[in-house]
Design an enzyme around this catalytic site. Structure first.
Site, PDB file in Angstrom:
ATOM      1  CB  CYS A  73      -0.953   0.009   1.190  1.00 20.53           C
ATOM      2  SG  CYS A  73      -0.153   0.170   2.762  1.00 20.53           S
TER       3      CYS A  73
ATOM      4  CG  ASP B 296       6.097   5.773   0.621  1.00 23.67           C
ATOM      5  OD1 ASP B 296       6.077   5.726  -0.619  1.00 23.67           O
ATOM      6  OD2 ASP B 296       5.575   6.661   1.295  1.00 23.67           O
TER       7      ASP B 296
ATOM      8  CB  CYS C 223      10.399  10.611   3.508  1.00 20.07           C
ATOM      9  SG  CYS C 223       8.950  11.505   2.970  1.00 20.07           S
TER      10      CYS C 223
ATOM     11  CB  CYS D 277       8.930  10.568  -2.050  1.00 18.55           C
ATOM     12  SG  CYS D 277       9.635  10.963  -0.442  1.00 18.55           S
TER      13      CYS D 277
HETATM   14 FE1  FES Z   1       6.215   8.571   1.387  1.00 14.60          FE
HETATM   15 FE2  FES Z   1       8.268  10.257   1.170  1.00 14.60          FE
HETATM   16  S1  FES Z   1       8.328   8.140   1.456  1.00 14.60           S
HETATM   17  S2  FES Z   1       6.157  10.717   0.919  1.00 14.60           S
END
Ligand code: FES
Length: 124
Positions: free
Chosen positions: A33, A35, A102, A58
């Site tokens: 779902c 990261d 993150c 990201c």
């Molecule tokens: Fe999810 Fe950066 S890892 S916004």
């Protein structure tokens, strides 16, 4: 929005990949779902001699994972277990406020990889 250091580690992440004969593997986050980060470690004489990672995330997550490997390689097991989210954030410098979370994948996945190693300890 990102500093040069973040952009450098995003565009040229260090230590990306897998360690086929890893001594420990840790995964943090949920690949189904969103990261997640998977960390592979190689241990010799009580030190992390290699740390590699695969990630879905990201640019900030990629950059902070890259920094995490640089912080962790060469550390003893005890030292690596003391690496915190704040240490990683401090090493990368400035992240946009909404991106600080993150950087939390790195220490979590690293610590899980070390726990995996300790459970299946292969001192070599
Ligand atoms: Fe999810 Fe950066 S890892 S916004």
């Amino acid at each position: 929005m990102y500093t040069e250091k973040v952009i450098d580690h995003f565009l040229n992440p260090r230590n990306v990949g897998i360690i086929p004969d890893a001594d420990g593997i840790g995964q943090y986050g949920d690949p189904s779902c969103g990261d997640f980060l998977r960390v592979y470690i190689k241990v010799k004489d009580g030190r992390l001699v290699d740390v590699k990672f695969l990630i879905q995330g990201c640019p900030a997550a990629i950059a902070t994972s890259s920094i995490m490997t640089e912080l962790a390689i060469g550390k003893t097991i005890d030292e690596a277990l003391k690496i915190t989210d704040d240490d990683i954030l401090e090493a990368i410098g400035v992240l946009p406020e909404e991106k600080t979370h993150c950087s939390n994948l790195g220490a979590g996945a690293l610590h899980l990889a070390i726990e995996d190693y300790l459970e299946n300890r292969k001192d070599n």
